[in-house]
Design a protein around this motif. Structure first.
Motif, PDB file in Angstrom:
ATOM      1  N   UNK A 284       0.979  -1.139  -0.094  1.00  0.00           N
ATOM      2  CA  UNK A 284      -0.056   0.001   0.085  1.00  0.00           C
ATOM      3  C   UNK A 284       0.968   1.223   0.224  1.00  0.00           C
ATOM      4  N   UNK A 285       0.272   2.446  -0.678  1.00  0.00           N
ATOM      5  CA  UNK A 285       1.350   3.418  -0.715  1.00  0.00           C
ATOM      6  C   UNK A 285       1.123   4.617   0.307  1.00  0.00           C
ATOM      7  N   UNK A 286       0.384   4.237   1.537  1.00  0.00           N
ATOM      8  CA  UNK A 286      -0.071   5.208   2.554  1.00  0.00           C
ATOM      9  C   UNK A 286       0.075   4.386   3.784  1.00  0.00           C
ATOM     10  N   UNK A 287      -0.291   4.825   5.072  1.00  0.00           N
ATOM     11  CA  UNK A 287      -0.030   4.204   6.251  1.00  0.00           C
ATOM     12  C   UNK A 287      -1.559   3.230   6.294  1.00  0.00           C
ATOM     13  N   UNK A 288      -1.614   2.013   7.042  1.00  0.00           N
ATOM     14  CA  UNK A 288      -2.533   1.288   7.161  1.00  0.00           C
ATOM     15  C   UNK A 288      -3.475   2.094   8.207  1.00  0.00           C
ATOM     16  N   UNK A 289      -4.796   1.770   7.931  1.00  0.00           N
ATOM     17  CA  UNK A 289      -5.861   2.184   9.023  1.00  0.00           C
ATOM     18  C   UNK A 289      -6.642   0.847   9.404  1.00  0.00           C
ATOM     19  N   UNK A 290      -6.283   0.505  10.615  1.00  0.00           N
ATOM     20  CA  UNK A 290      -6.024   1.211  11.959  1.00  0.00           C
ATOM     21  C   UNK A 290      -4.619   1.218  12.252  1.00  0.00           C
ATOM     22  N   UNK A 291      -3.557   0.642  11.398  1.00  0.00           N
ATOM     23  CA  UNK A 291      -2.139   0.318  11.988  1.00  0.00           C
ATOM     24  C   UNK A 291      -1.683   1.641  12.357  1.00  0.00           C
ATOM     25  N   UNK A 292      -1.944   2.781  11.479  1.00  0.00           N
ATOM     26  CA  UNK A 292      -1.238   4.259  11.784  1.00  0.00           C
ATOM     27  C   UNK A 292      -1.513   4.628  13.179  1.00  0.00           C
ATOM     28  N   UNK A 293      -2.563   4.369  13.499  1.00  0.00           N
ATOM     29  CA  UNK A 293      -3.178   4.688  14.903  1.00  0.00           C
ATOM     30  C   UNK A 293      -2.123   4.229  15.928  1.00  0.00           C
ATOM     31  N   UNK A 294      -1.852   2.843  15.884  1.00  0.00           N
ATOM     32  CA  UNK A 294      -0.879   2.276  17.028  1.00  0.00           C
ATOM     33  C   UNK A 294       0.631   2.652  16.660  1.00  0.00           C
ATOM     34  N   UNK A 295       1.033   2.945  15.514  1.00  0.00           N
ATOM     35  CA  UNK A 295       2.319   3.476  15.075  1.00  0.00           C
ATOM     36  C   UNK A 295       2.517   4.851  15.768  1.00  0.00           C
ATOM     37  N   UNK A 296       1.407   5.813  15.702  1.00  0.00           N
ATOM     38  CA  UNK A 296       1.584   7.247  16.103  1.00  0.00           C
ATOM     39  C   UNK A 296       1.675   7.041  17.608  1.00  0.00           C
ATOM     40  N   UNK A 297       0.845   6.504  18.283  1.00  0.00           N
ATOM     41  CA  UNK A 297       0.649   6.081  19.470  1.00  0.00           C
ATOM     42  C   UNK A 297       2.035   5.816  20.206  1.00  0.00           C
ATOM     43  N   UNK A 298       2.996   5.030  19.443  1.00  0.00           N
ATOM     44  CA  UNK A 298       4.365   4.548  19.845  1.00  0.00           C
ATOM     45  C   UNK A 298       5.579   5.673  19.591  1.00  0.00           C
ATOM     46  N   UNK A 299       5.113   6.328  18.639  1.00  0.00           N
ATOM     47  CA  UNK A 299       6.243   7.085  17.804  1.00  0.00           C
ATOM     48  C   UNK A 299       6.531   8.396  18.858  1.00  0.00           C
ATOM     49  N   UNK A 300       8.025   8.568  19.083  1.00  0.00           N
ATOM     50  CA  UNK A 300       8.644   9.560  20.072  1.00  0.00           C
ATOM     51  C   UNK A 300       9.146  10.487  19.196  1.00  0.00           C
ATOM     52  N   UNK A 301       9.394  10.377  17.954  1.00  0.00           N
ATOM     53  CA  UNK A 301      10.200  11.538  17.440  1.00  0.00           C
ATOM     54  C   UNK A 301       9.040  12.671  16.705  1.00  0.00           C
ATOM     55  N   UNK A 302       9.752  13.694  16.101  1.00  0.00           N
ATOM     56  CA  UNK A 302       9.033  14.761  15.642  1.00  0.00           C
ATOM     57  C   UNK A 302       8.519  14.163  14.126  1.00  0.00           C
ATOM     58  N   UNK A 303       7.276  13.852  14.109  1.00  0.00           N
ATOM     59  CA  UNK A 303       6.862  13.289  12.855  1.00  0.00           C
ATOM     60  C   UNK A 303       6.858  14.431  11.588  1.00  0.00           C
TER      61      UNK A 303
END
Ligand code: AMP
Ligand code: GLY
Length: 428
Positions: A284-303
């Motif tokens: 896929x050429x974009x983030x997964x939905x709802x996979x993005x929600x769990x990735x962003x919850x864990x991300x610590x860096x400046x997106x």
């Protein structure tokens, strides 16, 4: 910097929430957005399909970066139009977005680049497709070539069912998407998702996840866009991730660049972990939905900084930090989904967020139309993504369901077993 985020689902709420925390963001606009996104961004009245209006808005508002959430505008060439107007864009050009827009394109690329995937036949003729079935064993995997909102794949148990499905596809069941089909060898194994950002040359691994595609508990019933997900996916061990990078992601990025269609944005690889190793199911050429929600919850860096580096071709040397905790999200959907969802049902989020969970909005609306008045109602199939973290899947799952139970949504439903496979392994 000033950012315009395009999209209106739970994925985009998670992106808006993460971007709003980025120290480098001055102004965050979003279109069309939803009431959750409105908590983090200024909603603007733009249609992601209207390329000229988006360019005009970006120019008039000094937008430095456009983040494209869903696949359709990318497959439609929006990133080309933005780049031609010198607007930095997170998301691939039309040629590279064919990785999601055409399953046949991806299979042919895998063949050229020697990327492990299921054997296949690609054809635009019903007769040839039917004849090709003889080259495969059941179950038969049949795919409409183009975008079909996640519904273009049929797994047929026997020859009769496969022939009927091919007739439906060529008969227009998926519209233009089914004008060409791909028939694939059936792969056995566990599925997992791997994400990587790339600017066309440099590649930044961006986490793993597993989702639950089917609507029913125990993974039964019709496929949906995803009823829940968790990250990281422990089945995708460090060794396996290294193999995925080496055998799948790197050759994809290098081949696309060498062939004059460099990929810029996020690559989302759907993988089958087979006995012979990880194989690509699809990109896929974009983030997964709802996979993005769990990735962003864990991300610590400046997106925002990472996305800008990606868009500018400056990803080399950039790192991304993710919390080692597990994040798990439960999708609350409107009754009827994945068929016709019941719209307009009232939602009371209650105290769901008080114990640290995060509720991302997907198909929500305000009943009066304005985001700052009225009550929250359901306005789509998948409605809320209730997300929590924990030391492992078991703990994150318990916390997410504790939050789900605080929500009053009588016309909604959810699966109560998100993460079950991993919870069973952790209990051993
Ligand atoms: P896709 O839209 O290509 O991800 O396919 C949807 C789902 O169909 C996948 O998540 C898999 O569960 C299944 N699937 C697709 N291709 C194959 C295959 N070659 N072998 C086994 N299962 C597959
Ligand atoms: N959750 C699956 C997808 O976004 O395609």
């Amino acid at each position: 910097m000033n950012i315009l985020l395009l999209g209106s689902g739970g994925r985009e709420h998670a992106l808006a929430w993460a971007l709003a925390q980025s120290p480098s963001v001055e102004r965050l606009c979003a279109a069309p957005g939803n009431p959750g996104i409105a908590q983090n961004a200024e909603l603007v009245d733009l249609n992601p399909g209207d390329h000229a209006a988006i360019v005009e808005f970006c120019t008039a508002n000094s937008i430095d970066l456009v983040v494209v959430g869903p696949e359709a505008p990318l497959v439609d060439g929006l990133a080309n139009v933005l780049r031609a107007a010198n607007i930095a864009t997170f998301g691939p050009d039309q040629a590279a977005a064919q990785l999601e827009g055409s399953k046949g394109f991806t299979k042919d690329l895998c063949e050229r680049a020697n990327i492990p995937t299921a054997g296949y036949v690609r054809t635009a003729s019903l007769d040839a497709a039917k004849a090709a079935l003889a080259r495969f064993d059941p179950p038969y995997v049949l795919k409409a070539d183009g975008l079909a909102a996640g519904k273009g794949v049929v797994i047929a148990a026997d020859l009769e069912e496969a022939q009927a499905a091919l007739e439906d596809m060529f008969g227009g069941q998926f519209g233009e998407a089914g004008a060409e089909v791909v028939i694939e060898e059936f792969m056995q194994g566990e599925e997992a998702s791997f994400f990587a950002l790339t600017d066309g040359t440099a590649i930044l691994p961006f986490g793993s996840a597993q989702d639950h595609k089917q609507v029913g508990e125990g993974d039964v019933g019709p496929n949906t866009g995803g009823m829940g997900a968790y990250s990281p996916a422990p089945v995708l061990t460090d060794d396996l991730q290294a193999r995925v990078m080496e055998e799948i992601i790197r050759p994809t990025v290098d081949t696309l660049r060498a062939e004059g269609m460099p990929y810029s944005g996020v690559l989302y690889a759907g993988l089958m972990l087979t006995e012979q190793g990880p194989k690509l199911i699809e990109y896929n050429c974009r983030f997964g939905d709802p996979e993005c929600q769990v990735l962003m919850t864990r991300l610590q860096s400046d997106l925002a900084a990472i996305m800008m580096a990606c868009a500018r071709g400056e990803l080399a040397g950039v790192d991304a930090d993710f919390a080692s905790d597990t994040a798990l999200t439960v999708v609350m959907a409107a009754k009827g989904y994945p068929g016709t969802p019941e719209k307009g049902g009232a939602i009371d989020l209650g105290t769901a967020e008080e114990a640290g969970a995060k509720v991302f909005h997907a198909g929500t609306a305000m009943d009066k139309g304005a985001v700052d008045e009225g009550t929250l109602i359901a306005n789509g199939g998948r409605v809320l993504n209730v997300t929590a973290t924990g030391a492992n899947v078991t703990q994150a799952q318990a916390r997410a369901y504790e939050a789900v139970r605080q929500i009053d949504f009588p016309s909604g439903f959810y699966r109560s077993d998100i993460g079950w496979k991993e919870v069973a392994r952790e209990g051993r």
